[in-house]
Design a protein around this motif. Structure first.
Motif, mmCIF file in Angstrom:
data_model
loop_
_atom_site.group_PDB
_atom_site.id
_atom_site.type_symbol
_atom_site.label_atom_id
_atom_site.label_comp_id
_atom_site.label_asym_id
_atom_site.label_seq_id
_atom_site.Cartn_x
_atom_site.Cartn_y
_atom_site.Cartn_z
ATOM 1 N N LEU A 155 3.349 -1.251 4.044
ATOM 2 C CA LEU A 155 3.266 0.167 3.693
ATOM 3 C C LEU A 155 4.561 0.555 2.998
ATOM 4 O O LEU A 155 5.650 0.270 3.496
ATOM 5 N N ILE A 156 4.456 1.184 1.835
ATOM 6 C CA ILE A 156 5.654 1.610 1.118
ATOM 7 C C ILE A 156 5.640 3.119 0.943
ATOM 8 O O ILE A 156 4.621 3.707 0.563
ATOM 9 N N VAL A 157 6.764 3.752 1.264
ATOM 10 C CA VAL A 157 6.901 5.208 1.233
ATOM 11 C C VAL A 157 8.128 5.549 0.397
ATOM 12 O O VAL A 157 9.154 4.855 0.475
ATOM 13 N N ALA A 158 8.028 6.589 -0.429
ATOM 14 C CA ALA A 158 9.119 6.947 -1.328
ATOM 15 C C ALA A 158 10.418 7.224 -0.570
ATOM 16 O O ALA A 158 11.476 6.740 -0.944
ATOM 17 N N SER A 208 1.926 -6.806 -5.804
ATOM 18 C CA SER A 208 0.707 -6.101 -6.205
ATOM 19 C C SER A 208 0.551 -4.863 -5.344
ATOM 20 O O SER A 208 0.766 -4.915 -4.127
ATOM 21 N N LEU A 209 0.220 -3.735 -5.983
ATOM 22 C CA LEU A 209 -0.031 -2.481 -5.271
ATOM 23 C C LEU A 209 -1.538 -2.423 -5.043
ATOM 24 O O LEU A 209 -2.311 -2.128 -5.942
ATOM 25 N N VAL A 210 -1.963 -2.743 -3.820
ATOM 26 C CA VAL A 210 -3.394 -2.888 -3.530
ATOM 27 C C VAL A 210 -4.050 -1.595 -3.066
ATOM 28 O O VAL A 210 -5.258 -1.564 -2.823
ATOM 29 N N GLY A 211 -3.274 -0.531 -2.931
ATOM 30 C CA GLY A 211 -3.861 0.743 -2.520
ATOM 31 C C GLY A 211 -2.849 1.870 -2.589
ATOM 32 O O GLY A 211 -1.646 1.647 -2.425
ATOM 33 N N VAL A 220 0.875 -1.165 0.000
ATOM 34 C CA VAL A 220 0.000 0.000 0.000
ATOM 35 C C VAL A 220 0.916 1.221 0.000
ATOM 36 O O VAL A 220 1.772 1.356 0.890
ATOM 37 N N ALA A 221 0.779 2.076 -0.992
ATOM 38 C CA ALA A 221 1.660 3.240 -1.120
ATOM 39 C C ALA A 221 1.082 4.445 -0.396
ATOM 40 O O ALA A 221 -0.129 4.683 -0.422
ATOM 41 N N GLN A 239 7.257 10.912 -6.300
ATOM 42 C CA GLN A 239 7.106 9.854 -5.298
ATOM 43 C C GLN A 239 6.514 8.596 -5.917
ATOM 44 O O GLN A 239 6.946 7.479 -5.626
ATOM 45 N N GLN A 240 5.500 8.772 -6.766
ATOM 46 C CA GLN A 240 4.875 7.630 -7.422
ATOM 47 C C GLN A 240 5.879 6.890 -8.304
ATOM 48 O O GLN A 240 5.908 5.662 -8.326
ATOM 49 N N GLU A 241 6.704 7.652 -9.022
ATOM 50 C CA GLU A 241 7.713 7.035 -9.883
ATOM 51 C C GLU A 241 8.752 6.296 -9.055
ATOM 52 O O GLU A 241 9.213 5.215 -9.430
#
Length: 228
Positions: free
Chosen positions: A74-77, A41-44, A7-8, A27-29
């Motif tokens: 949880l993934i954060v840039a 899989s990015l579920v959110g 989840v990003a 950040q998304q990149e």
């Protein structure tokens, strides 16, 4: 190779940045580049427009809820998208969610949790030094005859002594609260009966308390009983 569910969480510091997407696209990149390859899989994805000094993060709360419900990380840039606030980092640790920082690719699992604990420790040290200077200043003022209050809250050390006795109930209640928000969305989409809510949870891939993939009307009722 990267594996699992993620989840990003993205954060912009100002309304202007949030509206323009300034910083968010980067950040998304960063997140997508980090996840490139492997089976994942990015579920959110959740975006916060909030000052880094603020500990009020409604979108982060939603992201953590999704992580707990889906068993995701949880993934954060980068670390700066979070904060060095003691209260904030402590809540992140208490959330029981795995956190991955793209700018610290080796920080994960037990090591990642350890690093978060060290960040909390450093923040607490900074807060302690500030508090020590404040107490010395108050003592000096008192010595000069100035009347002061008695901040007893600085000396509380025994809060939560009995928490262990109700650990399982507390975890179940917390999960029920997380699920309540998802159930609210399911109902908003047209579900009205317990069976329809169960079907909605199944269609969203929400696992049951024991990790199952099929909700029943009885299980939904148990969750609702905890939050009503």
């Amino acid at each position: 190779m990267t594996h699992g569910k993620f989840v990003a969480y993205y954060r912009a510091s100002t309304d202007r940045q949030g509206r323009s997407g300034l910083g968010l696209e980067a950040q998304q990149e960063t997140v997508r580049s980090f996840l490139n390859g492997g089976s994942w899989s990015l579920v959110g994805e959740f975006t916060e427009v909030e000052s880094g000094r603020s500990s009020e993060r409604p979108e982060l709360a939603k992201a953590l809820t999704q992580c707990r419900i889906r068993g995701a990380t949880l993934i954060v840039a980068n670390v700066s998208r979070l904060t060095r606030s003691v209260a904030f980092l402590s809540r992140l640790l208490e959330a029981g969610v795995e956190v991955r920082f793209c700018d610290l690719p080796q920080i994960e699992g037990p090591t990642g949790r350890f690093m978060l604990q060290q960040m909390v420790a450093v923040a607490e040290l900074e807060a302690g030094l500030i508090g020590d200077r404040t107490r010395k200043a108050l003592a000096a003022a008192k010595a000069r005859g100035k009347k002061l209050g008695t901040p007893d809250n600085l000396r509380r050390q025994d809060v939560g002594r009995d928490r262990g006795r109700a650990a399982r109930t507390r975890i179940a209640d917390a999960r029920a609260l997380d699920l309540a928000e998802i159930i609210k969305d399911v109902c908003a989409s047209g579900a009205s009966s317990l069976r329809e809510i169960a079907t909605g949870l199944n269609s969203r891939g929400i696992p049951t308390a024991r990790g199952g993939t099929s909700w029943s009307a009885t299980q939904v009722q148990r969750v609702l009983d905890r939050v009503t």
